[in-house]
Structure formats: structure tokens, C-alpha cells
Design a protein around this motif. Structure first.
Motif, short mmCIF file in Angstrom:
data_model
loop_
_atom_site.label_atom_id
_atom_site.label_comp_id
_atom_site.label_asym_id
_atom_site.label_seq_id
_atom_site.Cartn_x
_atom_site.Cartn_y
_atom_site.Cartn_z
N CYS A 109 0.83 -1.21 0.00
CA CYS A 109 0.00 0.00 0.00
C CYS A 109 0.86 1.26 0.00
O CYS A 109 0.52 2.25 -0.65
N ALA A 110 1.97 1.23 0.73
CA ALA A 110 2.88 2.38 0.73
C ALA A 110 3.44 2.60 -0.67
O ALA A 110 3.43 3.73 -1.19
N THR A 113 1.10 4.15 -3.16
CA THR A 113 0.80 5.56 -2.94
C THR A 113 2.05 6.44 -2.99
O THR A 113 2.00 7.60 -2.60
N LYS A 115 4.89 6.13 -1.30
CA LYS A 115 5.60 6.30 -0.03
C LYS A 115 6.71 5.26 0.10
O LYS A 115 6.70 4.25 -0.59
N THR A 119 6.94 2.36 5.33
CA THR A 119 6.05 3.37 5.91
C THR A 119 5.13 2.80 6.97
O THR A 119 4.98 3.37 8.05
N TRP A 120 4.50 1.67 6.70
CA TRP A 120 3.59 1.10 7.69
C TRP A 120 4.34 0.73 8.96
O TRP A 120 3.87 0.99 10.07
N GLN A 126 -2.66 4.83 7.72
CA GLN A 126 -2.91 6.04 6.95
C GLN A 126 -3.38 7.19 7.84
O GLN A 126 -3.01 8.33 7.62
N ALA A 131 0.74 4.39 5.87
CA ALA A 131 0.03 3.63 4.83
C ALA A 131 -0.57 2.39 5.47
O ALA A 131 0.03 1.80 6.37
N ASP A 132 -1.73 2.02 5.05
CA ASP A 132 -2.38 0.84 5.61
C ASP A 132 -1.87 -0.44 4.99
O ASP A 132 -1.11 -0.41 4.02
N CYS A 167 -13.43 5.46 9.20
CA CYS A 167 -12.03 5.14 8.90
C CYS A 167 -11.93 3.66 8.65
O CYS A 167 -11.97 2.87 9.59
N GLY A 169 -9.40 2.02 7.22
CA GLY A 169 -8.05 1.50 7.23
C GLY A 169 -7.68 0.98 8.61
O GLY A 169 -8.43 1.13 9.58
#
Length: 171
Positions: A109-110, A113, A115, A119-120, A126, A131-132, A167, A169
Motif C-alpha cells: 500500500c505504501a 501511494t 511512499k 512506511t507502515w 494512513q 500507509a495501511d 475510517c 483502514g
């Protein structure tokens, strides 16, 4: 969903015959409207609650159902993702302790997007600016899913809570 049901017969066969993993499918719809067979796994039919977001119900049910069999090790998948490597799904996790929660691709997911890959792991979901995790390739025992995701005993209560929170995520 019935729309994605054509994937079940081949995906269940690969999981069962190649990986020796017992597939469990959740069909939001009717088997009679599909060509699904249960030669390689079990399929459970469900009807979505019209008052709650359909996609959220279909996604969250994969996680929630694990709590119904707390001592089973689960791998959460997506019906349109055929497992192609035994190493990735079997050998890669062989030494992971039973009480761990594992995601096989926490970077996807990062990366999608723009990233950084970690990131997670470094920022979080997110909602925290990170990021999820994708809703597939999560692995844990049912009791670990229940604890980690704070699953209640009532699926629709969980979905209602998430929907009203706004939300979706893991944030």
C-alpha cells in the motif's frame, strides 16, 4: 461476491493441492447463481446488510470469521490472487511463532501511494500519515486476529462501528 466467484474453483484447487491449505470461501450471494464447486474447499453463503457498506462487510468478514475458530491458523486472501510460490506461503513463515501476526507484503500500500516501503512499519496506518496494510496475506491464529483487531462477538456490530467511525483502514 458472485462477480468474483469464477476465481474460486481454480484458487481453491491451487491452495489445496499445491500448498495443502484448506480453503474457506465466503460468498456474499447465492451459490446457485455461480459455478462454484466445493471440490477443494468449503464455501459459506452470506447476504449483506443493506444498511451497511457492502464492500466493508465483504472485507471485514474475512478477518472477523477467524475469531470463530480461535486455534486455527488463517491466511486471509483475496479470491483473485492465485498463490504462485510455495516458498512465500509455506517456507517463508515456517519458523514464525504461533502467537504472531504476520503480513506477507506490508509495503504494497505504501508503494502504491508513492511512499517509502517501510512506511507502515515506521509510521503506522494512513490515519497517522503512514500507509495501511492490504486486506490480503495476513496470517495469524484466530485468537490473535481477535485480539489484534479488537473483534467483538457480533460481526454486524463491528461493521457498524467501523462504518460510523469513517475510517476503514487499519489506522
Amino acid at each position: 461476491s458472485e462477480q468474483y466467484s469464477p476465481f474460486w474453483n481454480i484458487v481453491s484447487k491451487v491452495y489445496k493441492t499445491y500448498l495443502n491449505i484448506e480453503p474457506v470461501g465466503f460468498l456474499f450471494g447465492k451459490k446457485s447463481n455461480t459455478d462454484i464447486n466445493e471440490n477443494y474447499g468449503t464455501v459459506h453463503e452470506f447476504i449483506c446488510n443493506d444498511k451497511l457498506p457492502k464492500l466493508l462487510q465483504m472485507t471485514w468478514f474475512k478477518f472477523w470469521y477467524t475469531s470463530q475458530e480461535p486455534n486455527t491458523t488463517w491466511i486471509i486472501g483475496d479470491i483473485d490472487m492465485v498463490p504462485l510460490q510455495r516458498f512465500w506461503f509455506i517456507d517463508n513463515i515456517a519458523e514464525i511463532p504461533d502467537d504472531f501476526y504476520v503480513h506477507l507484503n506490508p509495503s504494497i500500500c505504501a508503494l502504491l501511494t508513492g511512499k517509502p516501503p517501510k512506511t507502515w512499519e515506521t509510521i503506522g496506518g494512513q490515519i497517522q500519515g503512514g500507509a495501511d496494510l492490504a486486506a490480503h496475506h495476513h496470517i495469524a491464529k484466530g485468537y490473535t486476529f481477535k485480539k489484534a483487531l479488537n473483534l467483538s462477538d457480533n460481526f454486524l456490530d463491528d461493521v457498524d462501528y467501523i462504518a460510523n467511525k469513517g475510517c476503514y483502514g487499519l489506522g
